[in-house]
Design an enzyme around this catalytic site. Structure first.
Site, short mmCIF file in Angstrom:
data_model
loop_
_atom_site.label_atom_id
_atom_site.label_comp_id
_atom_site.label_asym_id
_atom_site.label_seq_id
_atom_site.Cartn_x
_atom_site.Cartn_y
_atom_site.Cartn_z
CE LYS A 1 -6.38 -1.25 5.61
NZ LYS A 1 -5.52 -0.23 4.85
CD GLU B 1 -2.99 0.98 2.18
OE1 GLU B 1 -3.66 2.01 2.53
OE2 GLU B 1 -3.25 -0.02 2.69
CG ASP C 1 0.66 -16.16 12.56
OD1 ASP C 1 -0.19 -15.45 11.72
OD2 ASP C 1 0.21 -16.92 12.92
CG HIS D 1 -3.73 6.70 -0.53
ND1 HIS D 1 -2.90 5.48 -0.01
CD2 HIS D 1 -4.65 6.09 -1.31
CE1 HIS D 1 -3.36 4.44 -0.36
NE2 HIS D 1 -4.32 4.52 -1.28
#
Length: 427
Positions: free
Chosen positions: A266, A88, A282, A380
């Protein structure tokens, strides 16, 4: 892609015994892949194919995730460079920019609750659950011996069984007796160790209580492995009181509305998971634990808190479970993960977890500041536009020109990038 030639059955007996080349050939034939696609699957990577084949089943290829370095972080008085693996745009830049703005005020200060993990053993069909609970608790010393015998190396390193909890969980199929084995896993994430202990202990628990043992596995809600980070950004450094107050309001929105909290958290995990992945740990375990912890009060809330200090500055804190390790699994055998860990210069799993928490807080600061000021899309989309230009076929200096023009036109898509690129090349 030759779709006409595609087809066949997905039932392939003995597929796992085939060579990698044979598997690729079979997959390519099944899907009707062309030469270029087949060659891409067979292309070498920075991990040896033989190693990769031992890491997963039915191995055919690897997929590379870009790794960038987050700069400017100061954690517990030490400057660190942090590798982050992510697809991202703007994630790594946001961490570096956020860290730069609090570097002069000391950076990030962290703490941990330890390195203990929980394994659960589920007991069913017990007529007197409360009596069974006491029977188990009375055997804590015996349970400690059984568990420690499963991993003598862990015990020699200072870890091993620490304590015991027994919970009664009422369900539609009756009251379940759930035993928690609490184990200090030291510098390992600990899944294999605690799972082995739970499986070894389960028959004894069933025999002592007269119940039936069913699930025997760790919990990813690692709330005995909490990591905390805090930092202060001066009001002047972030753009004044208006920006500061807008960020505090954004935090309260997230803390009181689960729809916003899901995206807010998130964003935190954008940073956390990128470091977890880069170090061979993990990601799914860490993410599930973090989101479960965000709901531990009974409703889903922000993992971070933000407030105005007595001096009028902005203070942020974060607390989340981070079960990461430096030994075992992919962390130990993946050569790139080992190299990236070496960049961070960490000697213990606790040090790694502290840095990850700091990155999560920095990521959260960057996202909230962008949302509270110019909006998330400006920074972004400037990076996203470069990806679009590249996907449209731009190369070299063309990428910057095409991305700039589609941003100016406010049409950031591949079709628009293709038109701009065609015009550019005509000239």
């Amino acid at each position: 892609m030759n779709k006409e030639a595609a087809g066949g059955s997905s039932r392939i007996p003995g597929f796992h015994n085939w060579s990698v080349e044979q598997r690729i050939d079979r997959v390519a034939s099944f899907a009707g892949l062309g030469p270029a696609e087949r060659a891409q699957l067979a292309a070498p990577s920075n991990i040896d194919a033989q190693l990769a084949e031992h890491m997963v089943e039915n191995f055919v290829t690897t997929i590379a995730i870009p790794v960038g370095i987050a700069t400017n972080l100061r954690v517990d008085g030490r400057d660190v460079l942090v590798p982050m693996a992510t697809e991202e745009s703007s994630v790594i830049a946001a961490v570096g920019n956020s860290a730069r703005q609090c570097h002069d005020t000391g950076g990030f200060t962290t703490s941990t609750s330890g390195t203990e993990m929980i394994a659960q053993v589920q007991l069913l069909d017990i007529p007197d659950p409360r009596r069974a609970r006491l029977l188990i608790l009375e055997r804590q010393d015996e349970i400690a011996e059984i568990c420690n015998a499963c991993d003598p190396v862990l015990v020699r390193l200072g870890g091993g069984f620490r304590s015991l909890e027994v919970r009664l969980v009422d369900t539609p199929v009756g009251t379940m007796v759930i035993t928690h084995i609490i184990v200090d896993t030291r510098d390992a994430m600990g899944a294999n160790s605690v799972n082995t202990m739970a499986e070894r202990l389960a028959p004894d628990l069933a025999r002592w209580t007269g119940g039936t043992a069913l699930l025997r596995i760790l919990s990813n809600l690692a709330d005995r492995r909490l990591v905390r980070a805090r930092a202060t950004w001066t009001c002047a450094a972030i753009g004044g009181e208006k920006v500061r107050d807008a960020m505090v309001a954004a935090y309260h929105f997230a803390d009181n509305d689960p729809y916003r909290a899901a995206t807010h958290n998130k964003g935190i995990m954008n940073g956390v998971s990128a470091v977890v992945l880069a170090t061979g740990n993990d990601t799914r375990a860490v993410e599930s634990g973090a989101h479960a912890f965000a709901a531990h009060t009974g409703r889903y809330r922000s993992l971070s808190t933000w407030e105005v200090t007595a001096d009028g500055d902005l203070a942020g804190t974060i607390e989340l479970p981070l079960a990461v390790g430096l030994v075992g699994g992919a962390v130990k055998i993946h050569p790139t993960a080992r190299a990236l860990l070496a960049i961070m210069q960490v000697a213990t799993a606790e040090q790694l977890a502290r840095i990850i928490a700091a990155v999560g807080l920095a990521q959260n600061f960057g996202a909230m500041k962008a949302l509270a000021t110019e909006g998330i899309q400006k920074g972004h989309m400037s990076l996203h536009a470069q990806n679009i230009a590249f996907a449209a076929g731009a190369a070299g200096d063309e990428v910057a020109i095409v991305s700039r023009r589609i941003i100016e036109q406010q049409t950031i898509n591949e079709e628009a990038a293709g038109r701009v690129l065609a015009e550019l090349r005509k000239r």
